[in-house]
Scaffold this motif. Structure first.
Motif, PDB file in Angstrom:
ATOM      1  N   SER A 169      -0.755  10.539  -3.747  1.00 28.13           N
ATOM      2  CA  SER A 169      -1.307   9.814  -2.603  1.00 28.13           C
ATOM      3  C   SER A 169      -0.342   9.758  -1.422  1.00 28.13           C
ATOM      4  CB  SER A 169      -1.694   8.384  -3.021  1.00 28.13           C
ATOM      5  OG  SER A 169      -2.728   8.410  -3.976  1.00 28.13           O
ATOM      6  N   THR A 170       0.952   9.897  -1.695  1.00 23.18           N
ATOM      7  CA  THR A 170       1.953   9.806  -0.627  1.00 23.18           C
ATOM      8  C   THR A 170       2.544  11.155  -0.242  1.00 23.18           C
ATOM      9  OG1 THR A 170       3.733   9.432  -2.237  1.00 23.18           O
ATOM     10  CG2 THR A 170       2.609   7.475  -1.351  1.00 23.18           C
ATOM     11  N   GLU A 177      -0.289   9.270  -9.572  1.00 23.43           N
ATOM     12  CA  GLU A 177      -1.235   8.845  -8.548  1.00 23.43           C
ATOM     13  C   GLU A 177      -0.504   8.453  -7.269  1.00 23.43           C
ATOM     14  OE1 GLU A 177      -3.372   5.735 -10.461  1.00 23.43           O
ATOM     15  OE2 GLU A 177      -4.492   7.068 -11.777  1.00 23.43           O
ATOM     16  N   VAL A 178       0.631   7.771  -7.427  1.00 16.13           N
ATOM     17  CA  VAL A 178       1.439   7.386  -6.265  1.00 16.13           C
ATOM     18  C   VAL A 178       1.968   8.627  -5.554  1.00 16.13           C
ATOM     19  CG1 VAL A 178       3.526   6.175  -5.501  1.00 16.13           C
ATOM     20  CG2 VAL A 178       2.075   5.176  -7.292  1.00 16.13           C
ATOM     21  N   ARG A 212       1.587  -1.663  -8.900  1.00 22.75           N
ATOM     22  CA  ARG A 212       0.463  -1.098  -9.666  1.00 22.75           C
ATOM     23  C   ARG A 212       0.706  -1.391 -11.142  1.00 22.75           C
ATOM     24  NH1 ARG A 212      -2.871   3.450  -8.493  1.00 22.75           N
ATOM     25  NH2 ARG A 212      -4.666   3.275  -9.894  1.00 22.75           N
ATOM     26  N   GLY A 250       0.808  -1.212   0.000  1.00 20.91           N
ATOM     27  CA  GLY A 250       0.000   0.000   0.000  1.00 20.91           C
ATOM     28  C   GLY A 250       0.836   1.253   0.000  1.00 20.91           C
ATOM     29  N   TYR A 251       0.160   2.384  -0.226  1.00 18.32           N
ATOM     30  CA  TYR A 251       0.842   3.681  -0.220  1.00 18.32           C
ATOM     31  C   TYR A 251       1.534   3.935   1.117  1.00 18.32           C
ATOM     32  CZ  TYR A 251      -1.958   4.882  -4.384  1.00 18.32           C
ATOM     33  OH  TYR A 251      -2.533   4.916  -5.629  1.00 18.32           O
ATOM     34  N   HIS A 252       0.951   3.425   2.198  1.00 19.62           N
ATOM     35  CA  HIS A 252       1.487   3.701   3.535  1.00 19.62           C
ATOM     36  C   HIS A 252       2.875   3.106   3.747  1.00 19.62           C
ATOM     37  CE1 HIS A 252      -0.378  -0.261   3.831  1.00 19.62           C
ATOM     38  NE2 HIS A 252       0.409  -0.505   4.870  1.00 19.62           N
ATOM     39  N   PHE A 295       4.858  -1.900  -2.733  1.00 17.93           N
ATOM     40  CA  PHE A 295       3.663  -1.452  -3.457  1.00 17.93           C
ATOM     41  C   PHE A 295       3.810  -1.906  -4.905  1.00 17.93           C
ATOM     42  CE2 PHE A 295       1.531   1.706  -6.146  1.00 17.93           C
ATOM     43  CZ  PHE A 295       0.287   1.825  -5.535  1.00 17.93           C
ATOM     44  N   ILE A 297       5.316   3.117   1.352  1.00 17.03           N
ATOM     45  CA  ILE A 297       6.314   3.769   0.497  1.00 17.03           C
ATOM     46  C   ILE A 297       7.044   4.844   1.292  1.00 17.03           C
ATOM     47  CG2 ILE A 297       6.653   5.107  -1.614  1.00 17.03           C
ATOM     48  CD1 ILE A 297       4.079   3.821  -2.704  1.00 17.03           C
TER      49      ILE A 297
END
Length: 340
Positions: free
Chosen positions: A236-237, A232-233, A219, A157-159, A217, A161
């Motif tokens: 989101s981060t 998008e990454v 995608r 998930g993004y969390h 992560f 990274i």
């Protein structure tokens, strides 16, 4: 003898509907959950978190170098599950058919879908057909749903990274978008360009088993390509992503054709690629494993994650061989619609 085609009566639930289901769909999608033709499939799922996705496929043309809408429907759905860390198990497939669509073409699409699902180790367990009047569709559209299971303890998930992580890709980018464009426009190149359409679950499962902590992560960069997916990454981060232009794997014929047509391979769709964010210390080991797989032979490390320089929002930059930087924005307006 006139070619058999889809009739409006194929969608009325009567004799022709049942014949279509029995002679084409059930013949190719044979599975215990389907055989009784009940209103719902009863499935056995292993322990773990359930993953579910849905997608719709309207690609034009239906048949293209390297694939067709049937193969694409499986690859697109399976890959969405796989890059989420799930093991894909089951698919549904709903077909919207246009009156007049040749039954031979339909069977070719269905056979391709069934073959691709079998190769990916997933089963088609439910489906539907609807028929629209001539001129109200474009041959066939396919809607899918996919179900998979995420193993206990798996966490992507993004969390996860963080600055210093590396960005990897399993192969050349932009192949699918250019293959669709060339087929649609009737453009021929000296070296034919084929779609990269493929199911990635074998590759992703191998990575997650070998590197459960290092892979943060994943995608798949489909519509909008690598640049849009990484935006998008970044957004989101709140982190920046720096891509190294000289490290990007782009086929020479794709690069040349894209330049000729005024397109950027970084914004072209892919249907057999996965972007991987991984711990920097594991990069060489991950690349070595990727390159052992048929879908990872051209794998490369293409960039890194850095602390965001914007105010509350990450950005994506392309670093040129001369050391300059240019911003890669989110794609605004798709120059190539209906690529999946």
């Amino acid at each position: 003898m006139p070619e058999e085609c889809i009739l409006l009566a194929h969608g009325d639930g009567g004799a022709l509907t049942h014949r279509l289901v029995q002679e084409i769909f059930l013949r190719h999608f044979d599975h215990p959950a389907l055989r009784d033709l009940t209103d719902a499939a009863l499935l056995r799922l292993p322990e773990g978190r359930l993953a579910m996705t849905t997608d719709t496929f309207v690609v034009k043309p239906l048949f293209f170098p390297g694939g067709d809408i049937g193969k694409l429907a499986v690859a697109g759905t399976v890959n969405d599950l796989a890059v989420s860390g799930a093991r894909p198990l089951y698919l549904t497939a709903a077909f919207i058919l246009e009156e007049g669509f040749p039954l031979a073409d339909l069977e070719q699409v269905v056979a391709s879908l069934a073959r691709t699902a079998s190769e990916a180790g997933v089963a088609v367990v439910a489906g539907d057909t609807k028929v629209v009047e001539r001129g109200c569709g474009d041959g066939v559209y396919i809607n899918t749903a996919g179900v998979g299971v995420v193993a206990a303890g798996r966490d992507l998930g993004y969390h996860r990274i963080m600055p210093g992580d590396a960005i990897l890709v399993n192969g050349t980018v932009g192949d699918h978008g250019l293959a669709i464009l060339s087929k649609r426009a009737g453009i021929e190149f000296d070296t034919p360009v084929e779609s990269d359409c493929a199911t990635l679950n074998g590759l992703t499962e191998m990575l997650l088993e070998r590197f459960p902590e290092s892979v943060r992560f994943m995608r798949d960069p489909t519509r909008g390509g690598v640049a849009t997916t990484l935006n998008e990454v970044a957004q989101s981060t709140g982190l920046d992503i720096i891509l190294e232009e000289q490290d990007l794997p782009v086929r020479e014929e794709v690069q040349g054709a894209a330049e000729l047509l005024g397109l950027d391979p970084l914004y072209l769709a892919n249907e057999g690629k996965v972007l991987i964010v991984a711990a920097s210390e594991a990069v060489e080991a991950i690349l070595a494993v990727l390159r052992e797989h048929p879908l990872g032979r051209n794998a490369a490390a293409i960039g890194r994650v850095e602390v965001g320089t914007g105010v509350g929002q990450g950005r994506v930059f392309l670093r040129t061989p001369l050391g300059g930087h240019r911003i890669l924005d989110m794609l605004a307006g798709d120059p190539l619609p209906r690529i999946c």
